[in-house]
Scaffold this active site. Sequence first.
Site, PDB file in Angstrom:
ATOM      1  N   GLY A   8       0.831  -1.211   0.000  1.00 30.38           N
ATOM      2  CA  GLY A   8       0.000   0.000   0.000  1.00 30.38           C
ATOM      3  C   GLY A   8       0.855   1.246   0.000  1.00 30.38           C
ATOM      4  O   GLY A   8       0.592   2.197   0.735  1.00 30.38           O
ATOM      5  N   SER A  10       1.201   3.308  -2.482  1.00 35.59           N
ATOM      6  CA  SER A  10       0.786   4.285  -3.495  1.00 35.59           C
ATOM      7  C   SER A  10       0.221   5.576  -2.910  1.00 35.59           C
ATOM      8  O   SER A  10       0.270   6.617  -3.552  1.00 35.59           O
ATOM      9  CB  SER A  10      -0.252   3.650  -4.434  1.00 35.59           C
ATOM     10  OG  SER A  10      -1.229   2.948  -3.699  1.00 35.59           O
ATOM     11  N   ASP A  59      -2.415  -7.865  -4.977  1.00 39.74           N
ATOM     12  CA  ASP A  59      -3.412  -7.761  -3.914  1.00 39.74           C
ATOM     13  C   ASP A  59      -2.884  -8.566  -2.724  1.00 39.74           C
ATOM     14  O   ASP A  59      -2.746  -9.795  -2.818  1.00 39.74           O
ATOM     15  CB  ASP A  59      -4.732  -8.336  -4.448  1.00 39.74           C
ATOM     16  CG  ASP A  59      -5.835  -8.345  -3.405  1.00 39.74           C
ATOM     17  OD1 ASP A  59      -5.549  -8.129  -2.207  1.00 39.74           O
ATOM     18  OD2 ASP A  59      -6.992  -8.589  -3.791  1.00 39.74           O
ATOM     19  N   VAL A  60      -2.580  -7.894  -1.621  1.00 43.20           N
ATOM     20  CA  VAL A  60      -1.964  -8.596  -0.480  1.00 43.20           C
ATOM     21  C   VAL A  60      -2.849  -9.730   0.043  1.00 43.20           C
ATOM     22  O   VAL A  60      -2.345 -10.667   0.665  1.00 43.20           O
ATOM     23  CB  VAL A  60      -1.621  -7.630   0.691  1.00 43.20           C
ATOM     24  CG1 VAL A  60      -0.548  -6.630   0.295  1.00 43.20           C
ATOM     25  CG2 VAL A  60      -2.865  -6.929   1.231  1.00 43.20           C
ATOM     26  N   ASN A  88       1.634  -2.267   5.419  1.00 41.60           N
ATOM     27  CA  ASN A  88       0.852  -1.041   5.594  1.00 41.60           C
ATOM     28  C   ASN A  88      -0.506  -1.084   4.889  1.00 41.60           C
ATOM     29  O   ASN A  88      -1.422  -0.357   5.278  1.00 41.60           O
ATOM     30  CB  ASN A  88       1.691   0.130   5.054  1.00 41.60           C
ATOM     31  CG  ASN A  88       0.877   1.388   4.832  1.00 41.60           C
ATOM     32  OD1 ASN A  88       0.575   2.126   5.780  1.00 41.60           O
ATOM     33  ND2 ASN A  88       0.497   1.651   3.592  1.00 41.60           N
ATOM     34  N   SER A 140      -3.333   0.097  14.472  1.00 45.26           N
ATOM     35  CA  SER A 140      -4.185   1.273  14.672  1.00 45.26           C
ATOM     36  C   SER A 140      -4.607   1.402  16.127  1.00 45.26           C
ATOM     37  O   SER A 140      -4.737   0.399  16.841  1.00 45.26           O
ATOM     38  CB  SER A 140      -5.449   1.135  13.813  1.00 45.26           C
ATOM     39  OG  SER A 140      -6.371   2.157  14.119  1.00 45.26           O
ATOM     40  N   TYR A 153     -12.514  -3.863  11.649  1.00 48.10           N
ATOM     41  CA  TYR A 153     -11.192  -3.216  11.587  1.00 48.10           C
ATOM     42  C   TYR A 153     -10.451  -3.372  12.920  1.00 48.10           C
ATOM     43  O   TYR A 153      -9.255  -3.689  12.946  1.00 48.10           O
ATOM     44  CB  TYR A 153     -11.426  -1.748  11.235  1.00 48.10           C
ATOM     45  CG  TYR A 153     -10.210  -0.908  10.970  1.00 48.10           C
ATOM     46  CD1 TYR A 153      -9.636  -0.834   9.699  1.00 48.10           C
ATOM     47  CD2 TYR A 153      -9.655  -0.125  11.988  1.00 48.10           C
ATOM     48  CE1 TYR A 153      -8.543  -0.018   9.459  1.00 48.10           C
ATOM     49  CE2 TYR A 153      -8.565   0.698  11.753  1.00 48.10           C
ATOM     50  CZ  TYR A 153      -8.012   0.757  10.486  1.00 48.10           C
ATOM     51  OH  TYR A 153      -6.921   1.575  10.265  1.00 48.10           O
ATOM     52  N   LYS A 157      -6.896  -5.414  13.331  1.00 46.04           N
ATOM     53  CA  LYS A 157      -5.684  -4.743  13.827  1.00 46.04           C
ATOM     54  C   LYS A 157      -5.233  -5.347  15.167  1.00 46.04           C
ATOM     55  O   LYS A 157      -4.038  -5.471  15.416  1.00 46.04           O
ATOM     56  CB  LYS A 157      -5.939  -3.237  13.980  1.00 46.04           C
ATOM     57  CG  LYS A 157      -6.198  -2.511  12.658  1.00 46.04           C
ATOM     58  CD  LYS A 157      -5.006  -2.531  11.730  1.00 46.04           C
ATOM     59  CE  LYS A 157      -5.176  -1.560  10.563  1.00 46.04           C
ATOM     60  NZ  LYS A 157      -4.064  -1.613   9.605  1.00 46.04           N
TER      61      LYS A 157
HETATM   62  P1  NDP Z   1      -5.164   5.027   2.316  1.00 45.86           P
HETATM   63  O1  NDP Z   1      -6.596   4.641   2.124  1.00 45.86           O
HETATM   64  O2  NDP Z   1      -4.756   6.437   2.081  1.00 45.86           O
HETATM   65  O3  NDP Z   1      -4.228   4.076   1.420  1.00 45.86           O
HETATM   66  C1  NDP Z   1      -4.401   2.698   1.469  1.00 45.86           C
HETATM   67  C2  NDP Z   1      -3.269   2.033   0.720  1.00 45.86           C
HETATM   68  O4  NDP Z   1      -3.416   0.612   0.843  1.00 45.86           O
HETATM   69  C3  NDP Z   1      -3.271   2.349  -0.756  1.00 45.86           C
HETATM   70  O5  NDP Z   1      -1.937   2.453  -1.176  1.00 45.86           O
HETATM   71  C4  NDP Z   1      -3.952   1.123  -1.366  1.00 45.86           C
HETATM   72  O6  NDP Z   1      -3.564   0.860  -2.711  1.00 45.86           O
HETATM   73  C5  NDP Z   1      -3.420   0.039  -0.451  1.00 45.86           C
HETATM   74  N1  NDP Z   1      -4.223  -1.185  -0.443  1.00 45.86           N
HETATM   75  C6  NDP Z   1      -5.518  -1.343  -0.042  1.00 45.86           C
HETATM   76  N2  NDP Z   1      -5.904  -2.623  -0.200  1.00 45.86           N
HETATM   77  C7  NDP Z   1      -4.833  -3.291  -0.712  1.00 45.86           C
HETATM   78  C8  NDP Z   1      -4.617  -4.631  -1.116  1.00 45.86           C
HETATM   79  N3  NDP Z   1      -5.569  -5.566  -0.997  1.00 45.86           N
HETATM   80  N4  NDP Z   1      -3.391  -4.978  -1.614  1.00 45.86           N
HETATM   81  C9  NDP Z   1      -2.425  -4.046  -1.739  1.00 45.86           C
HETATM   82  N5  NDP Z   1      -2.574  -2.746  -1.394  1.00 45.86           N
HETATM   83  C10 NDP Z   1      -3.774  -2.375  -0.880  1.00 45.86           C
HETATM   84  O7  NDP Z   1      -4.811   4.560   3.795  1.00 45.86           O
HETATM   85  P2  NDP Z   1      -3.844   5.195   4.913  1.00 45.86           P
HETATM   86  O8  NDP Z   1      -2.583   5.654   4.305  1.00 45.86           O
HETATM   87  O9  NDP Z   1      -4.638   6.104   5.745  1.00 45.86           O
HETATM   88  O10 NDP Z   1      -3.577   3.889   5.794  1.00 45.86           O
HETATM   89  C11 NDP Z   1      -2.395   3.110   5.715  1.00 45.86           C
HETATM   90  C12 NDP Z   1      -2.399   2.125   6.856  1.00 45.86           C
HETATM   91  O11 NDP Z   1      -2.443   2.834   8.077  1.00 45.86           O
HETATM   92  C13 NDP Z   1      -3.596   1.180   6.864  1.00 45.86           C
HETATM   93  O12 NDP Z   1      -3.201  -0.084   7.291  1.00 45.86           O
HETATM   94  C14 NDP Z   1      -4.519   1.821   7.870  1.00 45.86           C
HETATM   95  O13 NDP Z   1      -5.381   0.880   8.446  1.00 45.86           O
HETATM   96  C15 NDP Z   1      -3.520   2.363   8.867  1.00 45.86           C
HETATM   97  N6  NDP Z   1      -4.016   3.433   9.706  1.00 45.86           N
HETATM   98  C16 NDP Z   1      -4.457   4.609   9.166  1.00 45.86           C
HETATM   99  C17 NDP Z   1      -4.914   5.608   9.982  1.00 45.86           C
HETATM  100  C18 NDP Z   1      -5.398   6.919   9.474  1.00 45.86           C
HETATM  101  O14 NDP Z   1      -5.902   7.712  10.272  1.00 45.86           O
HETATM  102  N7  NDP Z   1      -5.255   7.242   8.205  1.00 45.86           N
HETATM  103  C19 NDP Z   1      -4.963   5.442  11.444  1.00 45.86           C
HETATM  104  C20 NDP Z   1      -4.455   4.176  11.906  1.00 45.86           C
HETATM  105  C21 NDP Z   1      -4.008   3.224  11.061  1.00 45.86           C
HETATM  106  P3  NDP Z   1      -4.332   1.563  -3.982  1.00 45.86           P
HETATM  107  O15 NDP Z   1      -3.819   2.984  -4.015  1.00 45.86           O
HETATM  108  O16 NDP Z   1      -3.887   0.755  -5.157  1.00 45.86           O
HETATM  109  O17 NDP Z   1      -5.791   1.489  -3.688  1.00 45.86           O
END
Ligand code: NDP
Length: 242
Positions: A8, A10, A59-60, A88, A140, A153, A157
Amino acid sequence: MTYALVTGGSRGIGRAICIQLARDGYAVIINYVNNAEAARQTKLLVEEAGGVAELLKFDVSNKEEVDTCLEKWEDEHPEDFISVLVNNAGIRQDAVMIFMQDSQWKDVIDTTLNGFFFVTRRVLKGMLTKRRGRVINIVSLSGQKGLPGQTNYSAAKAALIGATKALAQEIGARKVTVNAVAPGYVETDMTKDLDQNALKSMIPLGRFGKPEEIAYLVSFLASDKASYITGETISINGGIYT
Ligand code: NDP
């Protein structure tokens, strides 16, 4: 070359981690699932920061895809080694439990928990052989204290926190550390539908975090300076008591 794989990578927190680990000297593998344009943008930002990056779409939560892609990568990189893995990738599918659909439960568990298992099992082989490595799991606040509307969720986590502790003990003798980073509210696409003004009153530092602030902690855990930390979950949430 020594690589860091960020699932993730990107967008959001993953993107910031890619850029920071590139600054730290790692070649970065940017994993994503759908958003090729955002992944290319992360690659550009890594290059602007003086680093090198490769894109790796999988896809993870799909075991076959994970194994096929990582095997192919290893075949194409016989001299290289993934020494840092940041799990992540994550999604949110919030609903109160009585209205939660099977797919909402399953998709969140599949991405966070099964994704961790499939990717880590594959990447760990190299680390155990080399007796060197860092696994960093992005968990989280929700997995620590539970949040209403997020039983899926929070469960995923919290399970990942348990897996972090178990794996750390399992492989400590091989000098591979395993830790979890538990952010609170961070400004990304995942939180853009939340009411920041309403929520920030319960955050002692009075604001959401920035993705870069999470990346600095990941950078530290990946470094030699953190070589005696393993099995820990480190909160980074602006002072919310956990
Ligand atoms: P975003 O929604 O901004 O980004 C999610 C990322 O995960 C994207 O790069 C997406 O890829 C990728 N992704 C989703 N599903 C898959 C999959 N099946 N296989 C591979 N890649 C995948 O999320 P955040 O940056 O906010 O979150 C990142 C991490 O931090 C997560 O684990 C989230 O649970 C955790 N987190 C976030 C918080 C927050 O407040 N934002 C708080 C606590 C934890 P693509 O771009 O291709 O869709």
